[in-house]
Every structure is written in C-alpha cells, then in structure tokens.
Write an enzyme that holds these catalytic residues in place. Structure first.
Site, short mmCIF file in Angstrom:
data_model
loop_
_atom_site.label_atom_id
_atom_site.label_comp_id
_atom_site.label_asym_id
_atom_site.label_seq_id
_atom_site.Cartn_x
_atom_site.Cartn_y
_atom_site.Cartn_z
N MET A 1 -4.29 1.93 20.27
CA MET A 1 -4.73 3.06 19.43
C MET A 1 -3.52 3.69 18.74
SD MET A 1 -8.06 4.73 21.14
CE MET A 1 -7.27 5.79 22.34
N GLU B 1 6.72 2.67 25.16
CA GLU B 1 7.24 1.52 25.90
C GLU B 1 6.15 0.69 26.59
OE1 GLU B 1 10.35 0.27 26.09
OE2 GLU B 1 10.96 1.77 24.62
N SER C 1 2.04 7.52 28.45
CA SER C 1 0.75 7.64 27.80
C SER C 1 0.92 8.43 26.52
CB SER C 1 -0.22 8.39 28.73
OG SER C 1 -1.33 8.87 27.99
N LEU D 1 2.73 4.16 19.41
CA LEU D 1 3.28 3.15 20.31
C LEU D 1 4.42 3.70 21.16
CD1 LEU D 1 3.34 0.08 17.88
CD2 LEU D 1 1.48 0.85 19.39
N HIS E 1 3.16 0.01 25.33
CA HIS E 1 2.67 -0.93 24.31
C HIS E 1 3.72 -2.01 24.03
CE1 HIS E 1 0.63 2.99 23.12
NE2 HIS E 1 -0.41 2.21 23.29
P1 AMP Z 1 -3.90 2.70 24.07
O1 AMP Z 1 -3.14 2.70 22.80
O2 AMP Z 1 -3.66 3.89 24.93
O3 AMP Z 1 -5.35 2.36 23.88
O4 AMP Z 1 -3.32 1.49 24.91
C1 AMP Z 1 -3.24 0.19 24.38
C2 AMP Z 1 -2.86 -0.76 25.49
O5 AMP Z 1 -1.62 -0.35 26.06
C3 AMP Z 1 -3.89 -0.75 26.64
O6 AMP Z 1 -4.06 -2.08 27.10
C4 AMP Z 1 -3.22 0.11 27.67
O7 AMP Z 1 -3.61 -0.20 28.99
C5 AMP Z 1 -1.75 -0.24 27.46
N1 AMP Z 1 -0.89 0.82 27.98
C6 AMP Z 1 -0.96 2.15 27.70
N2 AMP Z 1 -0.03 2.82 28.41
C7 AMP Z 1 0.63 1.89 29.17
C8 AMP Z 1 1.68 1.96 30.12
N3 AMP Z 1 2.26 3.11 30.45
N4 AMP Z 1 2.09 0.81 30.70
C9 AMP Z 1 1.51 -0.38 30.38
N5 AMP Z 1 0.50 -0.50 29.49
C10 AMP Z 1 0.07 0.62 28.89
#
Ligand code: AMP
Length: 286
Positions: free
Chosen positions: A30, A35, A185, A33, A37
């Site tokens: 989403m 670390e 996050s 970005l 991602h």
């Molecule tokens: P998002 O942009 O939050 O939807 O996340 C995109 C992808 O990145 C998803 O597969 C998340 O699980 C992964 N992700 C988000 N935060 C982390 C993190 N701290 N460590 C590893 N993967 C992450």
C-alpha cells in the site's frame, strides 16, 4: 523502471516476460515503503528475473471510520526507493481502475477472516483477499511475496491460493523491526512520542511469553492474562484487542503449547486511535 497504471497493459507485459523465459515476482504494497517492504523486494529480486511491486491503498480493506483517508501516500518517494532497489515495474492503479462503480464480487476465506484482527475489523480480510486476487489476475506472477508481520493475512492468502487453485507461489519474509524491537509499519508514524516509546512493550511481551513457554509454562490462559497486564501497565496503550496463542498453520486457538508444531503468539493493541499488531512464531520441543 516502468510505472504502469493500466490493467491490460500490465497483463500484456507479464505475458511477454513469461514467454521470454523470465521468472516474474510480485510484491503487493500500500506504499509508504519502509524496510519491511524493502526486505520483500530484495527477496523477490534474488529469486526472480523481473519484479513488479504494486502500490495501491485498497479502500475495500478499510472499515467505516478507519484510516483510509489519512493513510500515508508518498508516491514520489516510493518510486525513488523502488527504482533504487532495482524494481522493474510498478503497478500504480487509480481506485477507479480497480473498482468500477458497481463492484459486487468479494472473496471471503471463511472463518479465518473473522477471528483475531477480524473481530474488530470484520470486513478487512475480505477486502484484502479480493484485492490480492485481483492483483494476481492482473499480474499473474510466478511468485508473490508477503510479510510475516501480517501473519493472519499471510495464512489467509495461502489458503485462498490453495482453495482457488491459483498458480502463484507465496513466499514470506520475517518481520523487520526498529532497533528497539517495534515492528515496522506505515502506521507507526501516527504514534505520539510517548506512545512510540511504550509501543515496544508489544514485542517485549511476545518475547516474554515465548520464554515462559520455552521454560515449560503450559497455562496459556494465565500467560495471556499476565501479558495483557504487562502491556496495559503502559499508560499510553489503551486496549489489548487480543493476545492469542494459535496453531501457526490453521490459526486455531490452542490451550496448551503444541509439541512439534509451530505456535503463533499474536497481539493487537490500540495506542490512542492507532492499532498496532505483532507476532512471533515458536517451535515447542519436548
Ligand atoms: P502494506 O503496505 O502494509 O500493505 O504491506 C505490504 C507488505 O509488506 C505486506 O505483505 C506486509 O506484510 C509486508 N510488511 C509490512 N510491514 C512489514 C515488516 N515490518 N516486516 C516485514 N514485512 C512487512
């Protein structure tokens, strides 16, 4: 790096890449970005000859009153980062390109979407499964990469892929953390300074529970109660939505640490209006 906004253009490129013998990887995001991602992108880079990331803040996974409008959007910065990480294609659709006026079809992975985070976010996982299936149809990659940070999401996507015979291999990457242990996050930026300091208690408590179990504690009810108290001692953390012990494959709740089977310890808390989740997976040996 090529930025694509159009679905059919995206599909055509994937077809051409595949027929040219490339291994295609997809990292759905989403945006904003960080670390976490980047770790997924690097993993994809290692295993695939061409990689796509998607950047799409998916409205259907946000419930009424959730942070869809305020969710951070930093496209320019993201594109710079993606380029420097060697991403080949960025799929950046407008909302109207993903959902027509009369969108009526949703994917529901029964049961799994209503527990844990699904209790307070009852339509979240159907939004996630729907957009991920749409992305898989638009970018039929060989492999797709997801973070273990969103463990329930990972299990749900794996189940959807299995149940619907989707020919994409799902790979996961461990949670990337800040130096004090807080899981990275995009929502961490919502935290006040005090909340940010105290948020580290989530990971600390997960690790504490793991230590207790490893040293023989069997009473998970008691562990849960103490864990909740430990978290709530922090004044800026208002609620523990759950602190659960579950089978890491099925997400079924377990009452005793299962031997020779992976167990998930997962938590969701609220600090003010910000909802934070984290988890660890442990192996319990006899
Ligand atoms: P998002 O942009 O939050 O939807 O996340 C995109 C992808 O990145 C998803 O597969 C998340 O699980 C992964 N992700 C988000 N935060 C982390 C993190 N701290 N460590 C590893 N993967 C992450």
């Amino acid at each position: 790096m090529k930025v694509i906004k159009n679905k059919s253009e995206c599909r055509k490129i994937v077809e051409t890449l595949k027929s040219g013998g490339n291994t295609v990887g997809l990292v759905p995001t989403m945006g904003s970005l960080h670390e976490g991602h980047i770790a997924l992108i690097r993993m994809a880079r290692k295993e695939c000859s061409r990689i796509f990331i998607s950047i799409f803040v998916n409205p259907s996974q946000f419930g009424p009153g959730e942070d869809y409008v305020k969710y951070p959007r930093e496209t320019k910065k993201d594109l710079g980062l993606a380029e420097s990480e060697g991403v080949d294609f960025v799929f950046l659709p407008p909302v109207s390109g993903m959902y027509g006026n009369n969108h009526r079809t949703f994917v529901e992975v029964e049961g799994l979407g209503k527990i844990m985070c699904g209790v307070s976010r009852p339509t979240h996982f159907r939004g996630v499964a729907t957009v991920v299936l749409k992305l898989f149809n638009i970018i039929p990659a060989h492999r797709a990469y997801f973070g273990e940070k969103d463990y329930q999401q990972l299990v749900i996507i794996k189940k959807m892929v299995k149940d619907l015979d989707i020919d994409i291999k799902i790979t996961s990457s461990p949670t990337i953390r800040e130096s004090d242990g807080l899981a990275m996050s995009s929502r961490n930026r919502y935290l006040t300074q005090e909340q940010r300091k105290e948020a580290v208690i989530i990971y600390k408590t997960l690790k504490w529970a793991r230590r207790e179990i490893k040293s023989g504690e069997k009473d998970l009810k008691k562990l849960r109660a103490v864990a909740e108290l430990k978290i709530l001692e922090n004044r800026n953390i208002g609620t523990v939505e759950y602190f659960d012990f579950r089978d890491a494959y099925t997400l079924e709740e377990v009452s005793f640490p299962p031997v020779h089977r992976k167990m998930l310890i997962a938590a969701a808390v609220r600090a003010g209006t910000t909802r934070l989740i984290d988890n660890i997976v442990i192996n319990v040996k006899k």
